[in-house]
Design a protein around this motif. Sequence first.
Motif, PDB file in Angstrom:
ATOM      1  N   CYS A 122     -62.092 -46.592  47.129  1.00 13.57           N
ATOM      2  CA  CYS A 122     -61.073 -47.241  46.299  1.00 13.57           C
ATOM      3  C   CYS A 122     -59.693 -47.063  46.907  1.00 13.57           C
ATOM      4  N   ARG A 123     -58.799 -47.973  46.549  1.00 16.23           N
ATOM      5  CA  ARG A 123     -57.400 -47.873  46.947  1.00 16.23           C
ATOM      6  C   ARG A 123     -56.619 -47.226  45.804  1.00 16.23           C
ATOM      7  N   PHE A 124     -56.059 -46.054  46.083  1.00 18.53           N
ATOM      8  CA  PHE A 124     -55.294 -45.302  45.093  1.00 18.53           C
ATOM      9  C   PHE A 124     -53.809 -45.357  45.432  1.00 18.53           C
ATOM     10  N   LEU A 125     -52.995 -45.490  44.398  1.00 20.18           N
ATOM     11  CA  LEU A 125     -51.559 -45.270  44.540  1.00 20.18           C
ATOM     12  C   LEU A 125     -51.214 -44.058  43.687  1.00 20.18           C
ATOM     13  N   VAL A 126     -50.771 -42.995  44.345  1.00 21.47           N
ATOM     14  CA  VAL A 126     -50.371 -41.792  43.635  1.00 21.47           C
ATOM     15  C   VAL A 126     -48.851 -41.733  43.659  1.00 21.47           C
ATOM     16  N   GLU A 127     -48.239 -41.855  42.478  1.00 19.74           N
ATOM     17  CA  GLU A 127     -46.785 -41.785  42.357  1.00 19.74           C
ATOM     18  C   GLU A 127     -46.408 -40.415  41.829  1.00 19.74           C
ATOM     19  N   TYR A 128     -45.574 -39.709  42.564  1.00 18.98           N
ATOM     20  CA  TYR A 128     -45.183 -38.382  42.116  1.00 18.98           C
ATOM     21  C   TYR A 128     -43.778 -38.039  42.581  1.00 18.98           C
ATOM     22  N   VAL A 129     -43.250 -36.976  42.026  1.00 18.75           N
ATOM     23  CA  VAL A 129     -41.866 -36.519  42.136  1.00 18.75           C
ATOM     24  C   VAL A 129     -40.960 -37.510  41.392  1.00 18.75           C
ATOM     25  N   SER A 130     -40.570 -38.621  42.050  1.00 19.87           N
ATOM     26  CA  SER A 130     -39.782 -39.683  41.397  1.00 19.87           C
ATOM     27  C   SER A 130     -38.597 -39.144  40.604  1.00 19.87           C
ATOM     28  N   GLU A 165     -46.386 -42.416  46.842  1.00 16.54           N
ATOM     29  CA  GLU A 165     -45.158 -43.174  46.588  1.00 16.54           C
ATOM     30  C   GLU A 165     -44.195 -42.417  45.687  1.00 16.54           C
ATOM     31  N   TYR A 166     -42.917 -42.599  45.996  1.00 14.77           N
ATOM     32  CA  TYR A 166     -41.805 -42.031  45.226  1.00 14.77           C
ATOM     33  C   TYR A 166     -41.033 -43.204  44.627  1.00 14.77           C
ATOM     34  N   TYR A 167     -40.910 -43.229  43.296  1.00 16.79           N
ATOM     35  CA  TYR A 167     -40.153 -44.278  42.615  1.00 16.79           C
ATOM     36  C   TYR A 167     -38.711 -43.809  42.478  1.00 16.79           C
ATOM     37  N   VAL A 168     -37.803 -44.486  43.161  1.00 16.96           N
ATOM     38  CA  VAL A 168     -36.402 -44.077  43.204  1.00 16.96           C
ATOM     39  C   VAL A 168     -35.651 -44.715  42.040  1.00 16.96           C
ATOM     40  N   ASN A 169     -35.209 -43.895  41.100  1.00 16.89           N
ATOM     41  CA  ASN A 169     -34.459 -44.399  39.944  1.00 16.89           C
ATOM     42  C   ASN A 169     -32.990 -44.615  40.334  1.00 16.89           C
ATOM     43  N   ASP A 170     -32.765 -45.644  41.138  1.00 16.26           N
ATOM     44  CA  ASP A 170     -31.422 -45.889  41.663  1.00 16.26           C
ATOM     45  C   ASP A 170     -30.701 -47.004  40.924  1.00 16.26           C
ATOM     46  N   THR A 238     -26.073 -42.080  46.431  1.00 15.26           N
ATOM     47  CA  THR A 238     -27.520 -42.187  46.224  1.00 15.26           C
ATOM     48  C   THR A 238     -28.265 -41.989  47.536  1.00 15.26           C
ATOM     49  N   ALA A 239     -27.779 -42.629  48.602  1.00 12.24           N
ATOM     50  CA  ALA A 239     -28.414 -42.473  49.913  1.00 12.24           C
ATOM     51  C   ALA A 239     -28.352 -41.023  50.383  1.00 12.24           C
ATOM     52  N   ALA A 240     -27.213 -40.357  50.145  1.00 18.35           N
ATOM     53  CA  ALA A 240     -27.065 -38.960  50.554  1.00 18.35           C
ATOM     54  C   ALA A 240     -28.023 -38.059  49.782  1.00 18.35           C
ATOM     55  N   MET A 241     -28.161 -38.295  48.482  1.00 18.09           N
ATOM     56  CA  MET A 241     -29.070 -37.485  47.678  1.00 18.09           C
ATOM     57  C   MET A 241     -30.527 -37.717  48.077  1.00 18.09           C
ATOM     58  N   MET A 242     -30.876 -38.968  48.371  1.00 17.80           N
ATOM     59  CA  MET A 242     -32.251 -39.243  48.787  1.00 17.80           C
ATOM     60  C   MET A 242     -32.555 -38.600  50.137  1.00 17.80           C
ATOM     61  N   ASP A 257     -45.541 -42.007  51.720  1.00 18.03           N
ATOM     62  CA  ASP A 257     -45.820 -43.219  52.489  1.00 18.03           C
ATOM     63  C   ASP A 257     -44.796 -44.301  52.186  1.00 18.03           C
ATOM     64  N   SER A 258     -44.249 -44.278  50.972  1.00 16.55           N
ATOM     65  CA  SER A 258     -43.269 -45.304  50.621  1.00 16.55           C
ATOM     66  C   SER A 258     -42.335 -44.795  49.524  1.00 16.55           C
ATOM     67  N   TYR A 259     -41.128 -45.346  49.540  1.00 13.30           N
ATOM     68  CA  TYR A 259     -40.123 -45.101  48.503  1.00 13.30           C
ATOM     69  C   TYR A 259     -39.807 -46.452  47.872  1.00 13.30           C
ATOM     70  N   PHE A 260     -40.053 -46.572  46.578  1.00 17.23           N
ATOM     71  CA  PHE A 260     -39.869 -47.845  45.885  1.00 17.23           C
ATOM     72  C   PHE A 260     -38.585 -47.779  45.073  1.00 17.23           C
ATOM     73  N   SER A 261     -37.671 -48.702  45.332  1.00 15.12           N
ATOM     74  CA  SER A 261     -36.367 -48.725  44.674  1.00 15.12           C
ATOM     75  C   SER A 261     -36.427 -49.473  43.343  1.00 15.12           C
ATOM     76  N   GLU A 262     -36.027 -48.801  42.265  1.00 11.10           N
ATOM     77  CA  GLU A 262     -35.925 -49.468  40.975  1.00 11.10           C
ATOM     78  C   GLU A 262     -34.919 -50.607  41.044  1.00 11.10           C
ATOM     79  N   LYS A 263     -33.836 -50.394  41.785  1.00 10.85           N
ATOM     80  CA  LYS A 263     -32.780 -51.405  41.883  1.00 10.85           C
ATOM     81  C   LYS A 263     -33.317 -52.718  42.454  1.00 10.85           C
ATOM     82  N   SER A 264     -34.360 -52.625  43.301  1.00  8.46           N
ATOM     83  CA  SER A 264     -34.911 -53.834  43.913  1.00  8.46           C
ATOM     84  C   SER A 264     -35.567 -54.762  42.887  1.00  8.46           C
TER      85      SER A 264
END
Length: 581
Positions: A122-130, A165-170, A238-242, A257-264
Amino acid sequence: MNIFSDIRSLVIGELSAMKSEDILPYDIETGPVTLEPPRDPRNGDMSTNAAMVLSRAAGLPPLRLAELISGRISSDPRVASTEVAGPGFINIRLSADCWRSIVPTVLKAGSRFGQPRIDAKCRFLVEYVSANPTGPLHVAHARGAVVGDALANLLAFAGHDVTREYYVNDAGAQVDVLARSAYLRYLEAAGREVEFAPNTYPGDYLVRVGAALRERYGDALVDRPESEWLDEFREFATAAMMETIREDLALLGVRMDSYFSEKSLYGSGRIEGALTELDSAGHIYKGMLPPPKGVEQNDWEPREQTLFRSTAHGDDMDRPIRKSDGSWTYFAPDIAYHHDKIRRGFDELVNIFGVDHGGYVKRIKAVVSALSDGKVRVDIKLVQLVRLLVRGKPAKMSKRAGSFVTLRDLLDRVGPDVTRFVMLTRKSDAPLDFDLEGVLEQSRDNPVFYVQYAHARVCSVLRNAAEAGVGTEDERLADSDFSLIGHEAELSVLRKVAEWPRLLELATRHREPHRIAFYLHELASEFHGLWNRGKDHPDLRFILQDEPAVSAARAALCRSVAIVISSGLGILGVTPVDEMR
């Protein structure tokens, strides 16, 4: 080789034979039959409930059915004895040869030993930290990072395709506050006296951000209106904190593997697209909600809102997706984000949330169900808080963040291996006490040391074996005469090694990596017990100078322990050590 699965197959096979012999009805369902270690090891190596769960359908008393099953499986060469116990359980003891066969199996499989059998990849997406990019990661974030990373490792070990994946609350008010706080540090870098209001971030982690902004803009933005600098300062801070967050995660051994931007999601049409899809399926409507808990009906002024029909998918109430002023609620971008996950083709989503987000669990599960028509599963793990202690008292550490202990502080104090292992010594939704002194002690009370010391001891045995002329390559050790292993303490270690495949299967199925930490501690305890017996009884020492065949068999047993410990620590993200310093 999963001995528990193999013996269960033996039981199921005999039940099938009993069907064909008309002893059991042909349509009797054997799915509920289990085979597990008994709670009390004095009752045997494993126990099955077959007679208990099948007696009604079989039309036989549980004890009579248990006697029939017991008599049939006892003829298998792997089975030393069987015993009907209690109301109908069948306790099983396996032969010493069966346990001895574990050693060459482990040596030949190597790090793949115990790899769970999965029905389909299966293909899993594990989102954590965020974590919000408004400051450095703190200790509670560390626990979520470790749990998510170990779970991702576990799923990958089982053969699944895993994306981390990390969901960036930007987007939202918190990054505006970050920008204003960075502006205060900018003014400070320009020589101004500043005062941090309660709605700002006062931690000195923004000092270098303010200095960098001063270097970029000079004094051009000093005393200028917010409209001239807010957007640029928001992006820069935001960039400095990330970047700081990425550095801290790397020190912990976590790489996304990826950082997903909320702003996007804003201004791209993706929020609107996800909601249109829900609307077209009848999941969106205009309506009014009842008053929140604790609010009297007379004190509540209902108003029409745009709502997601969350209750149709197991939630306690329907959820608003648009505010009265026309702007989106916090839930709207969450819908769009999970819609994006589904569109990327993942079969299962795993979210690691802090316990303070427990109220989001049902609504997220509901929206994933609605968006995927129930085809995509979402599993949400809640992570409880961590309490830092020193000898049982609250820890006092540097607080560069202003109000909390940072992950970097913790790593500087105890290191990544200790941090990761200790974070997994409790189930994720249980509170965790982290004693900063205790985890650095070299004693059996320190679980990290105890497990790593077992691995180091094995490495010591293998070095001594090589010096005694024993070939320590896995291929040669696998050809040893394992009939020379026979002491109960040796077989006890092998029984624990043999539990590894079953443990991995359970940990994978329930998405619980902490089970591995528990198991490794138990395996280390068995091994240390065997080691200590050799101190009191010279004939049980691993290396006997005048008995190379015995030495080889015992070195092979030790090597099988090291393979399992190394594999388990690898899943947890902890480094096995060859010697203790």
